[in-house]
Design an enzyme around this catalytic site. Structure first.
Site, short mmCIF file in Angstrom:
data_model
loop_
_atom_site.label_atom_id
_atom_site.label_comp_id
_atom_site.label_asym_id
_atom_site.label_seq_id
_atom_site.Cartn_x
_atom_site.Cartn_y
_atom_site.Cartn_z
N GLY A 17 2.23 -6.70 -10.73
CA GLY A 17 2.29 -8.10 -10.32
C GLY A 17 3.67 -8.48 -9.82
N ASN A 26 -10.24 -6.02 -5.51
CA ASN A 26 -10.51 -7.28 -4.81
C ASN A 26 -11.99 -7.31 -4.45
OD1 ASN A 26 -7.83 -8.10 -4.76
ND2 ASN A 26 -7.52 -7.75 -2.59
N HIS A 72 0.83 -1.21 0.00
CA HIS A 72 0.00 0.00 0.00
C HIS A 72 0.87 1.26 0.00
CE1 HIS A 72 -3.43 -2.59 1.77
NE2 HIS A 72 -3.28 -2.73 0.48
N HIS A 105 -4.48 -5.42 -12.77
CA HIS A 105 -4.58 -4.48 -11.64
C HIS A 105 -3.27 -3.84 -11.24
CE1 HIS A 105 -2.67 -7.30 -8.96
NE2 HIS A 105 -3.02 -6.65 -7.88
N GLY A 155 2.00 0.84 -10.84
CA GLY A 155 3.19 0.02 -11.10
C GLY A 155 4.07 -0.01 -9.86
#
Lengths: 484, 145
Positions: free
Chosen positions: A410, A333, A207, A407, A382
């Site tokens: 990754g 999510n 986050h 999203h 990113g």
């Protein structure tokens, strides 16, 4: 997973398909270029997408987005739709613990030259304004039990009524910042207890809050509609439903373990425990999940207000003079009941997006009126040293992916691996050399979140662009980052 | 998965792309639960920075041993996240009939002295299975961070 167990074939330039075998009822479709595919297969994500293809009532295919990586239950970057009329289920493992983890993008009239000389002060101010790290709390006073229940029913709009931000922020939020059907009476006492002190806090892990410069605009018309101009400064907030959402998921995983055996469902992973839609366990979970989703929207709304307050202090100007406006807020999510076309028929399906973003095209009634002519904004954060993207939903998304796209970049490296690789390096200085000022809370967060720990975000968004699912609108590069 | 000698107990971590994997082993469920709690404490904190000056009582329920273990670990997690108690290790006081009771050793969390290793969001059921072999128990658990 190894190639020996199954066959994978390329069915279009960016889609790879695994035909159903064993107990799988539908194929797996992976959106990727050949390099991203290799990563998805080597990691456990491909196997997890196959596990999802076993679940009752799944429609058409188990999908993996190009940023897919090994999660628990569903892969992160997994999308699946379930038909309630064909035994379809809802599974907390297809949403995740951080219910409505998501991203908010805020545009401004500031340009790089206004911000760069003050970037240290801005980053420090944001870090002080928004509590982050372990058990972070007390951004605002602790909510009462009744206030938390109201917040979980009404989401972002409730926080605006309490003085945090503006109604137009809520209009530019997915679902206008509240899912219908939220019912706090199904929540545990512990979920309420964990939720009360944490509104307006960032949390930890991946986050962040970010100060970005819009470096590239790929589609002038859409960028203008979104109010984003080349060279301008924008702000991102990435976080979720904190301990409240985590507790809701933990509580219902227990419920679902029992429901799975009660309804005679067999799943290849306990984290995929589920209940048929329409059954009490499923309906209660959806009502609780909506509370979690609404909490996350309220959380990001309060954080926005705290960020605006901080910027007003730094620049000595008010929100209007700074031109601060919310572009959009997406969740990545979530499970939602949505209308989709299946073989020429409109059906109401439960679409699970775990590490995947809704991406509705132009004309869809769920897209805010301001953007309906161009399509829904999609925000793809990113890694902290590279770039983030603003995309727009395209028609292909409705045809192929239940209106969904990737999203983020990754992960590609484990946290332990990243820490090892970062050993002895001065990441703060490395990032500063790349023009990124960073503040962080957790002892090892910076190492775990280093740019090399992530896939190539440019490649990820390009796959979805070339596949006609989402189109690139703008590329944003970070100049300031606050990590939890 | 290699099996340790009967009677041995311990814990470790394993690699996972996004999250943290912990592994625990021991001669019985009691030892397994204690080792898993220790592994979780170490995933959350640099436990060398925490002293065992206080205790906290814990209790959890779950029908299957796997569910009971998850519920037990959730108590350890909640002690840290919800009750500001920094754990070092746990002791099982009783374990039978779908109920476990125990004691957590540590001290009140002090961010100026205690180093946080990772902020664990939750304990997952991913791939969860308690394996048994020659009286040894072993389990692998993925933590969401």
């Amino acid at each position: 997973m190894s190639r020996r167990d199954y066959e994978i074939r390329q069915i279009s330039p960016f889609i790879w398909q695994v035909e159903p075998f064993g107990e799988m009822s539908v194929p797996v479709r992976i959106y990727a270029d050949s390099r991203l595919l290799e990563g998805i297969e080597q990691d456990g994500a491909g196997q997890q997408a196959m596990n999802v293809a076993h679940m009752p009532g799944i429609v058409r295919a188990s999908l993996a987005m190009p940023d897919a990586h090994w999660g628990y239950g569903f892969p992160i970057g997994g999308v699946a739709a379930f038909d309630p009329e064909r035994g379809g289920v809802v599974s907390p493992g297809g949403i995740g613990f951080d219910i409505n983890c998501g991203v908010r993008l805020v545009a401004s009239d500031l340009v790089e030259d206004d911000v760069k000389p003050r970037i240290d002060k801005i980053v420090r101010t944001l870090y002080q304004q928004v509590p982050c790290g372990v058990g972070s709390s007390k951004a605002i006073r602790k909510l009462s039990d009744k206030e938390l229940r109201n917040l979980s029913r009404r989401g972002a709009a409730w926080t605006v009524e309490q003085g945090f931000g503006r109604p137009e922020d809520v209009e530019h939020t997915e679902e206008e910042g509240a899912l219908d059907g939220a019912d706090p009476s199904v929540l545990s006492a512990r979920a309420i207890e964990r939720g009360q002190p944490q509104v307006g806090t960032l949390g930890s892990g991946n986050h962040f809050m970010e100060v970005d410069v819009v470096r590239e605009v790929y589609d002038e018309e859409v960028a203008e509609a979104f109010g984003v101009a080349r060279g301008s400064v924008a702000f991102q907030i990435h976080c979720g439903s904190r301990g409240f959402g985590h507790q809701i998921c933990s509580d219902f995983l227990k419920t679902m373990q029992k429901a799975t055996s009660k309804y005679g469902i067999s799943v290849p992973d306990k984290q995929l425990a589920c209940a048929p839609l329409g059954r009490p366990e499923a309906e209660q979970y959806l009502a609780a999940m909506a509370c979690g989703a609404n909490y996350a929207w309220a959380n990001r709304q309060v954080i926005l207000a705290l960020v605006v307050e901080g910027l007003e202090q730094v620049f000595g100007k008010d929100r209007d003079a700074l031109g601060i406006r919310q572009v959009y807020d997406v969740c990545h999510n979530i499970a939602k009941m949505e209308e989709h076309d299946v073989d020429g028929q409109s059906r109401r399906l439960c679409v699970h997006r775990k590490g995947a973003t809704r991406a509705f095209p132009a004309g869809h009634p769920a897209v805010p009126e301001d953007y309906r002519e161009v399509g829904q904004p999609v925000l793809i954060p990113g890694d902290m040293g590279t770039a983030s993207y603003l995309l727009v939903g395209a028609d292909g998304a409705m045809d192929e992916t239940w209106g969904s796209t990737c999203h983020g970049a990754g992960r590609v490296m484990s946290r332990k691996g990243a820490k090892k690789k970062a050993g002895g390096r001065n990441l703060k200085k490395e990032l500063a050399d790349r023009g990124v000022t960073v503040a962080w809370e957790g002892r090892s967060t910076l190492a775990e979140e280093m740019p090399e720990a992530y896939k190539d975000v440019d490649a990820v968004v390009s796959v979805m662009h070339e596949a006609g699912i989402t189109r690139k609108v703008a590329r944003l590069e970070p100049i300031g980052v606050v990590k939890g | 998965m290699a099996w340790n000698e009967p009677g041995e107990r311990g814990h470790d971590t394993f690699e996972h792309t996004a999250d943290i994997g912990i592994e625990a082993w021991g001669p019985g469920l009691e030892a397994l639960f204690e080792e898993a709690a220790g592994a979780l404490a170490e995933a959350m904190l640099i436990v060398d920075t925490v002293e065992e000056t206080d205790t906290l009582s814990m209790a959890a329920q779950g029908e299957e041993p796997e569910e009971l273990l998850i519920a037990w670990l959730e108590e350890v997690l909640f002690a840290f996240e919800g009750q500001d108690f920094a754990p070092v290790r746990a002791r099982v006081d009783s374990l039978a009939d779908g109920e476990v009771a125990g004691t957590l050793f540590g001290e009140p969390f002090d961010p100026t002295r205690h180093a946080v290793s990772a902020v664990v969001k939750a304990v997952t059921y991913h791939g969860l299975s308690i394996e048994r072999h020659n009286g040894q128990h072993r389990v692998r658990i993925v933590l969401d961070v």
